[in-house]
Design an enzyme around this catalytic site. Structure first.
Site, PDB file in Angstrom:
ATOM      1  N   SER A 105       0.824  -1.213   0.000  1.00 34.30           N
ATOM      2  CA  SER A 105       0.000   0.000   0.000  1.00 34.30           C
ATOM      3  C   SER A 105       0.857   1.263   0.000  1.00 34.30           C
ATOM      4  CB  SER A 105      -0.944  -0.014   1.201  1.00 34.30           C
ATOM      5  OG  SER A 105      -0.210  -0.172   2.404  1.00 34.30           O
ATOM      6  N   GLY A 106       1.892   1.269  -0.837  1.00 25.24           N
ATOM      7  CA  GLY A 106       2.663   2.498  -1.087  1.00 25.24           C
ATOM      8  C   GLY A 106       2.079   3.173  -2.319  1.00 25.24           C
ATOM      9  N   ALA A 115       2.760   2.918  -5.444  1.00 22.24           N
ATOM     10  CA  ALA A 115       2.501   2.052  -6.603  1.00 22.24           C
ATOM     11  C   ALA A 115       1.189   1.292  -6.417  1.00 22.24           C
ATOM     12  CB  ALA A 115       3.672   1.083  -6.793  1.00 22.24           C
ATOM     13  N   THR A 141       7.173   4.988   0.641  1.00 22.94           N
ATOM     14  CA  THR A 141       6.525   6.197   0.109  1.00 22.94           C
ATOM     15  C   THR A 141       6.308   7.237   1.206  1.00 22.94           C
ATOM     16  OG1 THR A 141       5.377   4.836  -1.516  1.00 22.94           O
ATOM     17  CG2 THR A 141       4.457   7.026  -1.097  1.00 22.94           C
ATOM     18  N   GLY A 162      12.267  14.463  -0.867  1.00 23.21           N
ATOM     19  CA  GLY A 162      12.586  15.396  -1.967  1.00 23.21           C
ATOM     20  C   GLY A 162      11.426  15.685  -2.888  1.00 23.21           C
ATOM     21  N   GLY A 163      10.841  14.648  -3.527  1.00 28.23           N
ATOM     22  CA  GLY A 163       9.695  14.872  -4.397  1.00 28.23           C
ATOM     23  C   GLY A 163       9.660  13.984  -5.627  1.00 28.23           C
ATOM     24  N   ASP A 221      10.580  -8.385   0.611  1.00 29.35           N
ATOM     25  CA  ASP A 221       9.705  -9.561   0.483  1.00 29.35           C
ATOM     26  C   ASP A 221       9.314  -9.855  -0.972  1.00 29.35           C
ATOM     27  OD1 ASP A 221       9.838  -9.334   3.217  1.00 29.35           O
ATOM     28  OD2 ASP A 221       7.780  -8.630   3.473  1.00 29.35           O
ATOM     29  N   HIS A 253      22.187   6.391  -0.354  1.00 32.14           N
ATOM     30  CA  HIS A 253      21.953   7.839  -0.316  1.00 32.14           C
ATOM     31  C   HIS A 253      23.141   8.458   0.411  1.00 32.14           C
ATOM     32  CE1 HIS A 253      20.172  11.739   0.214  1.00 32.14           C
ATOM     33  NE2 HIS A 253      19.110  11.375  -0.485  1.00 32.14           N
ATOM     34  N   ARG A 262      24.273  10.429  -7.196  1.00 35.19           N
ATOM     35  CA  ARG A 262      24.475   9.825  -5.871  1.00 35.19           C
ATOM     36  C   ARG A 262      25.634   8.849  -5.774  1.00 35.19           C
ATOM     37  NH1 ARG A 262      18.283   8.928  -4.249  1.00 35.19           N
ATOM     38  NH2 ARG A 262      17.936  11.154  -4.070  1.00 35.19           N
ATOM     39  N   HIS A 284      19.568   2.796   0.372  1.00 32.92           N
ATOM     40  CA  HIS A 284      18.392   3.639   0.162  1.00 32.92           C
ATOM     41  C   HIS A 284      17.405   3.067  -0.851  1.00 32.92           C
ATOM     42  CE1 HIS A 284      16.213   7.431   0.009  1.00 32.92           C
ATOM     43  NE2 HIS A 284      16.440   7.562  -1.280  1.00 32.92           N
ATOM     44  N   ARG A 319      19.992   5.248 -10.094  1.00 35.03           N
ATOM     45  CA  ARG A 319      18.737   6.000 -10.271  1.00 35.03           C
ATOM     46  C   ARG A 319      18.968   7.493 -10.095  1.00 35.03           C
ATOM     47  NH1 ARG A 319      14.638   7.885  -6.479  1.00 35.03           N
ATOM     48  NH2 ARG A 319      15.932   7.043  -4.824  1.00 35.03           N
ATOM     49  N   LEU A 371       9.370   7.761  -7.437  1.00 27.21           N
ATOM     50  CA  LEU A 371       7.928   7.976  -7.279  1.00 27.21           C
ATOM     51  C   LEU A 371       7.300   8.124  -8.666  1.00 27.21           C
ATOM     52  CD1 LEU A 371       8.014  10.504  -4.282  1.00 27.21           C
ATOM     53  CD2 LEU A 371       7.370   8.100  -4.169  1.00 27.21           C
TER      54      LEU A 371
HETATM   55  P1  FAD Z   1       6.483   1.250  -0.708  1.00 26.95           P
HETATM   56  O1  FAD Z   1       6.056   2.670  -0.701  1.00 26.95           O
HETATM   57  O2  FAD Z   1       7.660   0.872   0.021  1.00 26.95           O
HETATM   58  O3  FAD Z   1       5.266   0.339  -0.366  1.00 26.95           O
HETATM   59  C1  FAD Z   1       5.431  -1.048  -0.225  1.00 26.95           C
HETATM   60  C2  FAD Z   1       4.249  -1.612   0.493  1.00 26.95           C
HETATM   61  O4  FAD Z   1       4.280  -3.032   0.455  1.00 26.95           O
HETATM   62  C3  FAD Z   1       4.144  -1.246   1.958  1.00 26.95           C
HETATM   63  O5  FAD Z   1       2.806  -0.969   2.248  1.00 26.95           O
HETATM   64  C4  FAD Z   1       4.578  -2.520   2.673  1.00 26.95           C
HETATM   65  O6  FAD Z   1       4.086  -2.659   3.977  1.00 26.95           O
HETATM   66  C5  FAD Z   1       4.004  -3.553   1.741  1.00 26.95           C
HETATM   67  N1  FAD Z   1       4.633  -4.876   1.818  1.00 26.95           N
HETATM   68  C6  FAD Z   1       5.928  -5.197   1.656  1.00 26.95           C
HETATM   69  N2  FAD Z   1       6.097  -6.532   1.785  1.00 26.95           N
HETATM   70  C7  FAD Z   1       4.878  -7.059   2.028  1.00 26.95           C
HETATM   71  C8  FAD Z   1       4.395  -8.372   2.257  1.00 26.95           C
HETATM   72  N3  FAD Z   1       5.213  -9.433   2.293  1.00 26.95           N
HETATM   73  N4  FAD Z   1       3.072  -8.553   2.465  1.00 26.95           N
HETATM   74  C9  FAD Z   1       2.215  -7.500   2.481  1.00 26.95           C
HETATM   75  N5  FAD Z   1       2.628  -6.231   2.282  1.00 26.95           N
HETATM   76  C10 FAD Z   1       3.935  -6.012   2.055  1.00 26.95           C
HETATM   77  N6  FAD Z   1      11.838   8.541  -4.245  1.00 26.95           N
HETATM   78  C11 FAD Z   1      11.548   9.634  -4.981  1.00 26.95           C
HETATM   79  O7  FAD Z   1      11.247   9.513  -6.172  1.00 26.95           O
HETATM   80  N7  FAD Z   1      11.582  10.864  -4.410  1.00 26.95           N
HETATM   81  C12 FAD Z   1      11.904  11.067  -3.110  1.00 26.95           C
HETATM   82  O8  FAD Z   1      11.904  12.181  -2.634  1.00 26.95           O
HETATM   83  C13 FAD Z   1      12.227   9.938  -2.322  1.00 26.95           C
HETATM   84  N8  FAD Z   1      12.595  10.073  -1.031  1.00 26.95           N
HETATM   85  C14 FAD Z   1      12.797   8.962  -0.268  1.00 26.95           C
HETATM   86  C15 FAD Z   1      13.093   9.100   1.087  1.00 26.95           C
HETATM   87  C16 FAD Z   1      13.228   7.981   1.886  1.00 26.95           C
HETATM   88  C17 FAD Z   1      13.526   8.141   3.345  1.00 26.95           C
HETATM   89  C18 FAD Z   1      13.077   6.694   1.320  1.00 26.95           C
HETATM   90  C19 FAD Z   1      13.201   5.477   2.176  1.00 26.95           C
HETATM   91  C20 FAD Z   1      12.833   6.545  -0.027  1.00 26.95           C
HETATM   92  C21 FAD Z   1      12.687   7.674  -0.835  1.00 26.95           C
HETATM   93  N9  FAD Z   1      12.419   7.553  -2.192  1.00 26.95           N
HETATM   94  C22 FAD Z   1      12.152   8.675  -2.936  1.00 26.95           C
HETATM   95  C23 FAD Z   1      12.190   6.252  -2.800  1.00 26.95           C
HETATM   96  C24 FAD Z   1      10.672   6.033  -2.873  1.00 26.95           C
HETATM   97  O9  FAD Z   1      10.068   6.529  -1.711  1.00 26.95           O
HETATM   98  C25 FAD Z   1      10.298   4.582  -3.022  1.00 26.95           C
HETATM   99  O10 FAD Z   1      11.059   3.988  -4.031  1.00 26.95           O
HETATM  100  C26 FAD Z   1       8.825   4.456  -3.380  1.00 26.95           C
HETATM  101  O11 FAD Z   1       8.053   5.117  -2.415  1.00 26.95           O
HETATM  102  C27 FAD Z   1       8.431   2.990  -3.468  1.00 26.95           C
HETATM  103  O12 FAD Z   1       7.041   2.927  -3.594  1.00 26.95           O
HETATM  104  P2  FAD Z   1       6.355   1.491  -3.661  1.00 26.95           P
HETATM  105  O13 FAD Z   1       4.895   1.754  -3.711  1.00 26.95           O
HETATM  106  O14 FAD Z   1       6.997   0.685  -4.695  1.00 26.95           O
HETATM  107  O15 FAD Z   1       6.754   0.813  -2.274  1.00 26.95           O
HETATM  108  C1  SIN Z   2      15.830  12.774  -1.173  1.00 30.34           C
HETATM  109  O1  SIN Z   2      14.952  13.535  -0.768  1.00 30.34           O
HETATM  110  O2  SIN Z   2      17.032  13.035  -1.143  1.00 30.34           O
HETATM  111  C2  SIN Z   2      15.421  11.446  -1.703  1.00 30.34           C
HETATM  112  C3  SIN Z   2      15.141  11.568  -3.122  1.00 30.34           C
HETATM  113  C4  SIN Z   2      15.138  10.227  -3.783  1.00 30.34           C
HETATM  114  O3  SIN Z   2      15.485   9.220  -3.189  1.00 30.34           O
HETATM  115  O4  SIN Z   2      14.813  10.212  -4.970  1.00 30.34           O
END
Ligand code: FAD
Ligand code: SIN
Length: 551
Positions: free
Chosen positions: A10-11, A13, A40, A45-46, A223, A244, A294, A355, A390, A396
């Site tokens: 539930s991120g 994506a 997420t 940053g954004g 996972d 990072h 990076r 990161h 990346r 995002l």
């Molecule tokens: P997530 O947002 O990680 O969601 C994954 C979901 O899957 C979660 O709900 C989790 O609980 C669930 N899940 C995982 N395994 C299981 C399982 N086995 N069973 C059930 N549920 C499960 N990217 C940018 O583009 N810009 C930014 O500014 C940026 N800043 C960042 C700052 C930080 C601190 C971090 C950690 C990352 C940052 N990133 C940034 C990277 C970006 O946030 C992530 O790559 C992106 O949010 C991933 O989205 P997602 O939906 O794929 O996964």
């Molecule tokens: C950050 O805010 O520096 C994270 C940006 C990213 O991971 O893309």
């Protein structure tokens, strides 16, 4: 349980896809903790997108390709860049409030970008996106969210009654294998159930917790990568783990600690990296200095720390100005203050931390994996966008663009996916054919010490031998140890009733294994994969993706 579309995660994506798929059928989201808990939610940053008058698609494409060091896929890169503005306005339409000035989106700057193009919500962009998406989901009758449901494994041909667990995946029969849903552990009821779906979508995010120092929250145990690998999906480029450059230095790190990120946007606004004695050093490594991509900045910091013996370097935020720090980076300001650092007056001690995973489950431009009926989007994928490194804030963006592609593909093929004469269709029969979870002969083992010790060992091995700078001897040593741990954990798993800790340990060791296995295949230095004994790029042999598949 049975559903049309099962989304794991539930991120950004998973949620953005769920909203769209809800127009085509019933959507079930399973997520292993509270629904907002995700990478997420911590994004600062954004989202990168071409919105400024002085910017254009070609520049964003070139910046992304250049950061990817020769192995990004141009078509995937063009796709995220060109669709970016539309997806940003969709987020705004569902209620995401990005920072604005005089009615125009404010655009930040980050490393590797030749223009200001980062759409953000102050320094809490991810939290704002997650809030708005979850708000929409709560209103949507076609989407059900099951919190505290941990997806254990994908249901494939191996889990069909007639195969009785004896289906052996081979290169020959791989194409007939398919996904029918997942086994999920209901954490509160302590019970495993099968969830059967016409289409399953992995949106499980990252793997930062494989390392000791990470910006990722405790859920990021890789996972999805491990489940995909076990189910026989093609996995690519796992060696490219992004560090990072600037996480807040902390003396003590516990096993599940998420170190606090100091966003690259802080450097984008003018902050400068310095050694402990106050000297700038980035000019020695790259003409873009503190705003180089990076991989370059993280390696430079690593090298300065090794030369001086210091445990951190400093980030000097003073060029931003006190008022601008408080106004534009309120979360970073407050968090540092709560830890005794007033960033309007003093420099911030920073170190690189694991990161982001650039590799993952291979998908095509429609988000399809190599396993029938299984799609994937977000950080768990290898779409071809990021190559060997990346570009900041492209993640995002990739997540929203590729979840939209999955929706479009499913919409186009909906007549085959949900046929009108649903009673007679194959899907009705599948429900009878999938085996129930079988844990006969397993016991409730009270082996907390064993699990936590193994977890610490995996993280330390990855930190020490599979970090920013690698070499063959270190990788081989790490591989030997991880292989042994993997075999022990496999045995322990077979005879033990599941717990979250055990499931995560099994996934962590699998992910560590596939990262090292991939890293050992690439005998060159490219982007995030830097090998002391192969310090140069070798296009002749390695200008290609690293492929892994389990038979
Ligand atoms: P997530 O947002 O990680 O969601 C994954 C979901 O899957 C979660 O709900 C989790 O609980 C669930 N899940 C995982 N395994 C299981 C399982 N086995 N069973 C059930 N549920 C499960 N990217 C940018 O583009 N810009 C930014 O500014 C940026 N800043 C960042 C700052 C930080 C601190 C971090 C950690 C990352 C940052 N990133 C940034 C990277 C970006 O946030 C992530 O790559 C992106 O949010 C991933 O989205 P997602 O939906 O794929 O996964
Ligand atoms: C950050 O805010 O520096 C994270 C940006 C990213 O991971 O893309």
């Amino acid at each position: 349980m049975v559903t049309d579309f099962l989304i794991v995660g539930s991120g950004i994506a998973g949620l953005s896809l769920a909203l769209k798929l809800s127009t085509l059928g019933k959507v079930l989201i399973v997520t292993k903790k509270q629904k907002a808990e995700s990478n997420t939610n911590y994004a600062q940053g954004g989202i990168a997108s071409v919105l400024a008058d002085d910017d254009n698609f070609d520049l964003h494409i070139e910046d992304t390709l250049s950061c990817g060091c020769g192995i990004s896929r141009r078509d995937a890169v063009e796709k995220i860049v060109r669709e970016g503005p539309t997806r940003i306005y969709e987020l705004i339409d569902i209620g995401v409030k990005f920072s604005e000035k005089n009615g125009r989106l404010l655009l930040g700057r980050e490393g590797g970008h030749s223009k200001s193009r980062i759409v953000h919500a102050k320094d809490l962009t991810g939290k704002e996106i997650e809030r708005a998406l979850l708000h929409e989901i709560a209103e949507n009758k076609n989407v059900q969210v099951l919190e505290y449901h941990f997806a254990i494994d994908l249901l494939t041909n191996r889990n069909l009654k007639e195969k009785n667990g004896n289906y052996k995946l081979t290169a020959k029969n791989r194409k007939e294998n398919a996904c029918y849903g997942v086994y999920a552990y209901d954490i509160k009821k302590k019970k495993v159930e099968k969830i059967i779906a016409r289409n399953t979508i992995l949106a499980t995010g990252g793997l930062g917790q494989t390392y000791l120092h990470t910006t990722n929250p405790a859920i990021a145990t890789g996972d999805g990568f491990a489940m995909g690998y076990r189910a026989g999906c093609l996995i690519e480029n796992m060696e490219f783990v992004q560090f990072h450059p600037t996480s807040l230095y902390e003396k003590e790190i516990d096993d599940d600690t998420q170190v606090f990120l100091i966003s690259e946007a802080v450097r984008g606004a003018g902050a400068v990296l310095k050694t402990r004695n106050g000297r700038e050093f980035m000019h020695k490594y790259d003409k873009r200095k503190s705003l180089a991509p990076r991989d370059i900045v993280a390696r430079a910091i690593d090298s300065e720390m090794k030369k001086s013996g210091d445990k951190f370097v400093y980030l000097d935020p003073s060029p931003i100005g006190k008022e601008n720090i408080k106004k534009n980076f309120p979360h970073i300001y407050k968090t540092c203050l709560s830890k005794g650092i007033d960033i309007t007056k003093e420099m911030i001690p920073v170190v690189p931390a694991a990161h982001y995973a650039c590799g993952g489950i291979k998908t095509d431009l429609d988000g399809r994996t190599t396993l029938k009926n299984l799609f994937a989007c977000g950080e768990v994928t290898m779409t071809g966008v990021h190559g060997a490194n990346r570009l900041a804030s492209n993640s995002l963006l990739e997540a929203v663009v590729f979840s939209d592609s999955i929706y479009k593909y499913i919409k186009k093929n909906i007549a085959n996916i949900i046929p009108k004469n649903s009673r007679k269709e194959e899907f009705g029969k599948i429900k009878q054919r999938v085996l129930d979870w079988n844990d006969k002969g397993t016991i409730n083992a009270d082996e907390w010490v064993l699990v936590s010790h193994d977890k610490r060992e995996i993280k330390e091995i990855m930190n020490d031998y599979v970090g920013i700078v690698r070499n063959t001897v270190r990788l081989q040593r790490a591989f030997r140890r991880i292989k042994m741990l993997k075999a022990e954990i496999k045995e322990y798993y077979k005879r033990t009733k599941v717990t979250v800790e055990l499931l995560e340990l099994r996934n962590l060791v699998t992910v560590a294994y596939i990262i090292i296995k991939s890293a050992m295949k690439r005998k060159e230095s490219r982007g995030l994969h830097y090998m002391l004994d192969y310090p140069r790029i070798n296009d002749k042999q390695f200008k290609k993706d690293t492929r892994l598949i389990k038979y």
